[in-house]
Structures are given as structure tokens and as C-alpha cells.
Design a protein around this motif. Sequence first.
Motif, PDB file in Angstrom:
ATOM      1  N   ALA A 175       3.675  -3.836   9.339  1.00 60.72           N
ATOM      2  CA  ALA A 175       3.717  -3.331   7.974  1.00 60.72           C
ATOM      3  C   ALA A 175       2.624  -2.290   7.741  1.00 60.72           C
ATOM      4  O   ALA A 175       1.473  -2.503   8.141  1.00 60.72           O
ATOM      5  CB  ALA A 175       3.533  -4.497   6.990  1.00 60.72           C
ATOM      6  N   HIS A 176       3.015  -1.203   7.122  1.00 57.42           N
ATOM      7  CA  HIS A 176       2.098  -0.117   6.741  1.00 57.42           C
ATOM      8  C   HIS A 176       1.384   0.533   7.911  1.00 57.42           C
ATOM      9  O   HIS A 176       0.501   1.357   7.716  1.00 57.42           O
ATOM     10  CB  HIS A 176       1.034  -0.619   5.747  1.00 57.42           C
ATOM     11  CG  HIS A 176       1.607  -1.311   4.564  1.00 57.42           C
ATOM     12  ND1 HIS A 176       2.233  -0.631   3.551  1.00 57.42           N
ATOM     13  CD2 HIS A 176       1.687  -2.625   4.253  1.00 57.42           C
ATOM     14  CE1 HIS A 176       2.661  -1.494   2.635  1.00 57.42           C
ATOM     15  NE2 HIS A 176       2.350  -2.717   3.049  1.00 57.42           N
ATOM     16  N   LEU A 177       1.766   0.172   9.100  1.00 57.26           N
ATOM     17  CA  LEU A 177       1.031   0.652  10.267  1.00 57.26           C
ATOM     18  C   LEU A 177       1.083   2.174  10.400  1.00 57.26           C
ATOM     19  O   LEU A 177       0.093   2.807  10.760  1.00 57.26           O
ATOM     20  CB  LEU A 177       1.606  -0.010  11.531  1.00 57.26           C
ATOM     21  CG  LEU A 177       0.644  -0.204  12.687  1.00 57.26           C
ATOM     22  CD1 LEU A 177      -0.583  -0.979  12.242  1.00 57.26           C
ATOM     23  CD2 LEU A 177       1.344  -0.945  13.816  1.00 57.26           C
ATOM     24  N   HIS A 178       2.239   2.728  10.060  1.00 56.91           N
ATOM     25  CA  HIS A 178       2.392   4.180  10.242  1.00 56.91           C
ATOM     26  C   HIS A 178       1.401   4.980   9.399  1.00 56.91           C
ATOM     27  O   HIS A 178       0.972   6.040   9.777  1.00 56.91           O
ATOM     28  CB  HIS A 178       3.841   4.605   9.937  1.00 56.91           C
ATOM     29  CG  HIS A 178       4.231   4.353   8.514  1.00 56.91           C
ATOM     30  ND1 HIS A 178       4.591   3.107   8.061  1.00 56.91           N
ATOM     31  CD2 HIS A 178       4.299   5.190   7.449  1.00 56.91           C
ATOM     32  CE1 HIS A 178       4.877   3.180   6.764  1.00 56.91           C
ATOM     33  NE2 HIS A 178       4.707   4.430   6.377  1.00 56.91           N
ATOM     34  N   HIS A 179       1.008   4.426   8.254  1.00 57.62           N
ATOM     35  CA  HIS A 179       0.014   5.136   7.439  1.00 57.62           C
ATOM     36  C   HIS A 179      -1.273   5.339   8.224  1.00 57.62           C
ATOM     37  O   HIS A 179      -1.991   6.313   8.035  1.00 57.62           O
ATOM     38  CB  HIS A 179      -0.329   4.345   6.170  1.00 57.62           C
ATOM     39  CG  HIS A 179       0.816   4.258   5.205  1.00 57.62           C
ATOM     40  ND1 HIS A 179       1.435   5.365   4.688  1.00 57.62           N
ATOM     41  CD2 HIS A 179       1.449   3.187   4.672  1.00 57.62           C
ATOM     42  CE1 HIS A 179       2.407   4.994   3.868  1.00 57.62           C
ATOM     43  NE2 HIS A 179       2.446   3.661   3.847  1.00 57.62           N
TER      44      HIS A 179
END
Lengths: 474, 388
Positions: A423-427
Motif C-alpha cells: 500500500a502506498h509504496l509507489h509514492h
Amino acid sequence: MTQSVVVQVGQCGNQVGCRFWDLALREHAHVNKTGVYDEALSSFFRNVDSRKADSGACAVGGRIQHLKARAVLVDMEEGVVNEILQGPLREVFDSTQLLTDVSGSGNNWAVGHMTYGSAYREQIVDKLRKAAEHCDCLQCFFLIHSMGGGTGSGLGTRVLSLLEEEFPDVCRIVTSVYPSAEDDVITSPYNSVLAMNELTEYANCVIPVENQSLVDIVNKIKHMSDGGMAGPVIKKDSTIISGRGGTSGMEKPFDAMNNIVANLLLNITSSARFEGSLNMDLNEIAMNLVPFPRLHYLMPSLTPLYTLADVNVPTRRLDQMFSDAFSKDHQLIRADPKHSLYLACALIVRGNVQVSDLRRNIERLRPSLPFVSWNQEGWKTGLCSVPPVGHSHSLLALANNTCVKSRFIDLRERFTRLYRKKAHLHHYLDVEGMEQSFFSEAVTSLSSLIEEYNQLDATKNKVIHDAPRLSIAT
Amino acid sequence: MSVVTVQLGQCGNQVGQELYDVICCDAQQGQRKPYCKASCERFFRQNTRGDLVARAVLIDMEPKVINRSMRKAAESGRWTYGEASHFSQKQGSGNNWANGFCVHGPRHREVVEELVRREVEHCDRVSGLMALMSVAGGTGSGVGTYVTQCLRDTYPKSFVVNHLTWPYEAGEVIVQNYNSALTLSHLYQLSDAVLVHENDTVHRICSRLLRIKHISFSDVNKVIAHQLGSVLQPALTADSQGVYSRSPVGIDWQVSAPSGAERSRSLTGSSFNTSLANLLILRGKDVYSAETGGFEDPALYTSWLSPDAAFTSWKSPVPFNKYEKSATLVSNSQALLRPLDNMVRNAWNMFASRAYVHQYVRFGISEEDFLDSFTSLEQLVSSYSQLC
Ligand SMILES: Nc1nc2c(ncn2[C@@H]2O[C@H](COP(=O)(O)OP(=O)(O)OP(=O)(O)O)[C@@H](O)[C@H]2O)c(=O)[nH]1
Ligand SMILES: Nc1nc2c(ncn2[C@@H]2O[C@H](COP(=O)(O)OP(=O)(O)OP(=O)(O)O)[C@@H](O)[C@H]2O)c(=O)[nH]1
Ligand SMILES: [Mg+2]
Ligand SMILES: [Mg+2]
């Protein structure tokens, strides 16, 4: 006398920092009646006369002109710092001590650490050096930040590694505000775990404080002062929660919580600022409380927190203060040290307290507190003769206790819950310089830290024999 | 005959200040010219204004304690410290012996030696040098050990004595056992005599005998100062023909144990305290008729030293500190064995986990240095426990 520099990073860092400066000014105003710039003031403040040349610094012994905090304020948005500059503390800082950007780190450690860390590296080092040049004997850097956001957590820990690089011999004490489980920042577990890797590596001591604990304490104090309890009353001029009498006007949401953290800082630094029959220098903290380099997390508890009306006899109240420091509701991070293992413990006492009071209370408390086998007498004590404003005495306990690992285990769980789903890793991964390996390294570091505490914990109820002594030829 | 003291660290500077206060008070009591003159000459010089100035050098790595001791001395109105006889820095040794011994000591060697030399030059004759310090902190213990080494080198023929304040067992300093071990293992080879006051024992004197409720360091230091003062003040001896000439620190304790004896580690087993040598100091009324036979019992001493050689008494009809009679015993005996053994055991247990060792390595003390210290202390423990 030595000096220290406070580096406050991010919203939380700056808000806590400002409460510290406010209370410190108040404390000195209370003690220093002569208006002379003394050694005590010089430890955290410069005295500047704007009419004089070369930055107008005045030496100790002269009249107080303008007091300037020995501080560097860093935030990647402008809001908080601007508010400070419009508030009652504006005179205490000048523009050369400030560093801001406009958009913030968006609760993203990578943005703070990588993007802003690289962009502002030179400017930060420059400001740190300036602050250091103003000191004739720089002893300590106090870094204040939160773990959950992007700037304090990411850029704050970047500043920490810069400090170690630039000033390897100056002690680095970090006050880290840990997010509560229901923190409104969703990515706070990522940010905290990534930051912890840096704290474990580069800090000399970390004093973790937890927002949940601060909230609990503040609620309990409010409950008491609202007359929820018959009899006991909170002293109005106490510095613990109230900003009244200080320079600030209206209280902001975090103020009461931040005041508690500010008091913690006032107590730690008391011996560096004032006299006492048993001085405890700042460099003695790590020396006595950190047996192994990585295990430098010191859990704070503060008393009195819930100042009651003065009805008891003084000695009972004093002894009560010592007991309180080991009770659950005086911990600034949720923990139960009594039921875990102490590696070492410091008692920083202020006010009219004598060695005999220390001895009596240590004797009394010792049987109920488990200490690691090789440090059964692991007590460090300091006596500072000047009490905090509005109190006759105070006590700050710093415990190097294995129970801190329960907080780290919690944190790792919250981290894993997010990380499993990516989760949210791409940010984070979109940020230049950031790699996925940073996540795995950070969590590995955290796990090995937990494991180090586990191993010590495992010795707890075992009978440990003395190490076989050296035999010598006779 | 004069004594120059070097006060080191917080404890050394606080104990030293009380000591001079006691000595000065005692010397100026009543009408006893020769005693007063001998005492003043021993511990004080006079400045151009005629004030008494302690023959002391004050050393600390931070300024607060020295400032306070100098202020207190000046406030007494009876004596002061030399205006330029002190040296301090801005930041203490942080309870780290290695920081004191390896860094601060060598860095400030010249200044300190110069201060001591100036004080020594003020004396007609120097009978000894005494370093006052605690063993638990970083400055007194680390810098103190280094300075003792320098004194030994510079004044090879003078008596060099250390007065040590032994920490409370449950300490104010967590690494106190390391610092004590490193200090004692060095001083053992350097010092002519080591006088020790245990804080726990003195604290008990304050609470049980003096019945002080809130005991402060100042109370503890007053007791230490009284005991030390009564040892150091001039005393007449049989051969001195009324002249106060006895070297105040001339206690010959350098008796070495015979080798080859059976080694025994059962410290708890026998509670008998065997002495190597005892010095009894009697002052005041009726001292010459006092019965001291009990101290001459051969059973008190080792079999290889006769009581004649092992027991000394100094007597002086001049009362000490207004006491009608007073007696002080300085004993080189097994009394210190238990605290010493505890200290070595605790330090060794800690060392077995290598706890805190990194803090010392940082300033240049290696694991081997620790091992060397432990070896020499085990030797010391063993020698004392074998006395019989
Ligand atoms: N105790 C306390 N906690 C705060 C305060 N301000 C924010 N926090 C907490 O800090 C975390 C958020 O970090 P912030 O300091 O706001 O973030 P930042 O460092 O400014 O980083 P960005 O806003 O992402 O650039 C959350 O856990 C908040 O609950 C404060 O004044 N006091
Ligand atoms: N009796 C007595 N003991 C003291 C006094 N002050 C400190 N101590 C003891 O001394 C030890 C601490 O050492 P200090 O003398 O304070 O340390 P220091 O030599 O100044 O070294 P640093 O402060 O580490 O640089 C502890 O065992 C204390 O109990 C005092 O005035 N009287
Ligand atoms: Mg922000
Ligand atoms: Mg000191």
C-alpha cells in the motif's frame, strides 16, 4: 559552561521546540532576577545587541539585550514557522536560523529524506555550522521531530546523519514523537520504521515519546483541574500543562501535549544550566545509560505531572514522586518497565533534594525493579538545585528498559500490514534516490534491534552466576 | 614542612574545601602558638595581604564546582584559595575514565604541572603531595590518575598520597566499577599511600552517629574532612622533642606480602580483620596515659611482622577541633578487601558482557587495558586476602 543547539524539524518538531523555548525563557526569568546575561542563560541563548557590529554577540556578565535561541528551525512548509514568526516568540529567532520550503513532504519519508535532504543539504550544514560557531563549547545537539510525517521523520533523520558527519564529537540527543496507533497519517508506520533505522545508526540517545501517552496524561490532568475530583487542585502556575504566565497567548491543540515534552527537555538540560551538588552533564547520559551502541532508546517518565494541592507532609510527597516515576501513568511512552528488564536507569532530580533522599528511595524501590544481571546497581543520579517554576522539586527518570521493544513490535506489525499489500509504496518508489531495499533494510534493522532486547530479556528470571574470575599466578 | 594538595573533579574539590576549612578552624582555636604555626605552615601560605592561602591546586574539567568551592572558601573569611591556583575547562569528562586519562590529562599536562610547581615553590620544604579525588567519575579518577603519574615523575623522592572517595555501592554513576578498577590498578603502582573513605560508611556515620535527617554531600564531606584533618594535623612524636616535625603523610605502608602462600577466596568465611600496619593518633587530654596495649596484640597483625613494626602511635596534647580527647585510626588492613572484591566482581561481570566497553575504546582504552587492570587488581585482592 557548555552550550547546546536545538534543531527542530517539521511541524511537530517546531511546535514542541517552541514550547521548550517559551518555558525555558520563563524558567530563566524566574531564576535570574538581575537582568544579567549569565552562564545559565548562555547554555541555550545568545545575547545579541543589534547596535553592535559582527552580529552583536555579547559576552556573559553583561546586561541582557536580545536573547536569541540557539536553534535551527527547519520545515518544508511555511505555515508553522510563519505562525511562530508572528507569535510572541518571534524575537527569539532571526531569519538566518530558519529554513523553509512551501509544499511540505506530504507525509512521505522519502520526500523529506531524499528530495529535500539533497536539495537543502548545503544550506542545512551552513546553518548548523553558524549555530555551532556561536558556541564556545558546543556539547550537545537536541533534535526534535515526529516519526509519523514526512519532514520531521525523513529530513530530520537526514539532518541527524549530517550532524554525525560534521560534528562527530558532539553528542546527539533526539526527542522523537511516535504516532499513536490511530494516527491520522496513514503512512506513519512506513515513515517511522524508515526513520528508526537512521536513529539506531546515528543517534547517541533517543528519547521516544508517544502521542497516545501524552493524550492520556493531558486528559487526566484536564479531568482533575475541571474539578472532576474533590479536593486536589492543579496549581495554576505550574509549567506542566499551562502556557499561562508565559509569553504565548491562546493555547493551540497540541500545546498541552507539547508542554509535557518541553518539560522533559527542561529537566534533561537542567544540570547543564544550573548548579547542583551532583551535576549530571549531558555527556554523562549516554555514557551511563547506553551499554551497547544500538540500544540507546531511553524511556522517559516525568513527575510531578498531576500536581496536587499541598496537603501532605513534604517527605511523603517527595517519596511519592519517586514511586510515581515508576508507575504506568507517568510514562511518556506506553510501557510497563517494572515488569521488564532494566539495563540502566537515570534519575534527574531538581529542587531541594539531598543525597539521603536519593539513597532512601533507591533502596526502597530497588527490590521491585528487575535489573540485568551485570548491572544490578545500574542507577545514575543527578541533583540540580533549581526546581522548575511552580514546584518545589521534580524528577525525570530515563530508563533503558527492554519493554521499549513492545512499542517497536507494534510498529513493525503496523508496518507489515501496509507493506504486505504494498500500500502506498509507489509514492515512495517514485521519489528519486529511493529504493525498495530501504524498506527491507529498515525493517531488518528494527527486527534485529528487537532481537537484541529479546536476548537480554531472556536472561531475566534466570539465575546468572558471576563470571568466573581471572586466576592469577600466586 | 608543607603539603601541597591537588583537588580533582567535583568530589575532590568539594572534599578539599571542607578539609581546609576544618584545618584552618582547628589551627586557629585557642592559644597554642606552635601548633597553629606548624599547621598553618603545613597547609597554607600567606599572600601579600597576609591572608591564609591554601597550598592547593584545583582542577576540574568543568567550571561550576571550582567556582563554588572558591566562593565558599572566600566566604569563610579565614582563608582562600590562590587566585590563580585553579584550572578548569568547559565540559567534564562525562564519567569516562578513558576521557580523563587519555584525553584531558595529556592535553592539560603542562598547565597542571606548572600550577603544582608554583605551589611547591611557595613551600620552604615539601613533605608530600596529596591528590584528592573520587574514583567513580571521569575527571577525578581519570585525570587524577594521570596527574598522579605526572607527580610521581616530577617528584620521584616526594611522598605522593591519594585520598580517594569510594562510591556508594548503589551508585550515582553506573560505570563506577570500571572507573574505580582502572583508577586503583594504576594508583596501586604509583602512589605511596592510598587513603580511602567509603561514602556508604561515612553516610552511616552521618545517619546513625550524628543523626542527621537529610544528609547532604556537605555533611558527608565534613565527616571526611574531620577524619582526614585529624590525621594530617601536626602531631608530636616521641623523638621530635616538642617540635612538630613529623611528616604528616609519612606513613610507611610499603610492606609487601610474602609470596607462595596458599590462595584463599573465601572472603565471607573469616570475619577477622588482619592488619598489616596500624597508625593510632591520639590528641587532647591525657594522651600520654592512654592505654593502647590492645593495638599491640600480635594476633591483630600478620605473623611476619611484629607489633612493634606494625603499630605506630602519634600523640599530641593539643586537642583537635575542640574535642577534649580524640583518637583516629589509620589502618592498612583487610577492611577494604570486601569493597574491593565487590568492585572487581561487579566490574568483571559487566566486562564479561562487554557492556559499556565501547565507550572506553572510543577514547583509547582497549579490552587488553581492561584485562591488565583486572589482573593487577586480582593480585591485590589475593595479597590482602592471604594476610594471616
Ligand atoms: N505531540 C505532537 N505531535 C504532533 C504535533 N504536530 C504533529 N504531530 C504528530 O506528528 C505526526 C505528523 O508529523 P508532522 O510533524 O505533522 O509532519 P512534518 O514533519 O511536518 O512532515 P510533513 O507535514 O509531511 O512535511 C503525526 O503523528 C502527528 O500526530 C505536535 O505539535 N505535537
Ligand atoms: N563524599 C563525597 N562524594 C562525592 C562528592 N561529589 C561527588 N561524590 C562522589 O563522586 C563520584 C562521582 O564523581 P565526581 O567527583 O562527581 O566526578 P568528576 O571527578 O567530577 O568527573 P566527571 O564529572 O565525570 O568529569 C560518586 O561516587 C559520588 O558519590 C562529594 O562532595 N562528597
Ligand atoms: Mg508538515
Ligand atoms: Mg564533574
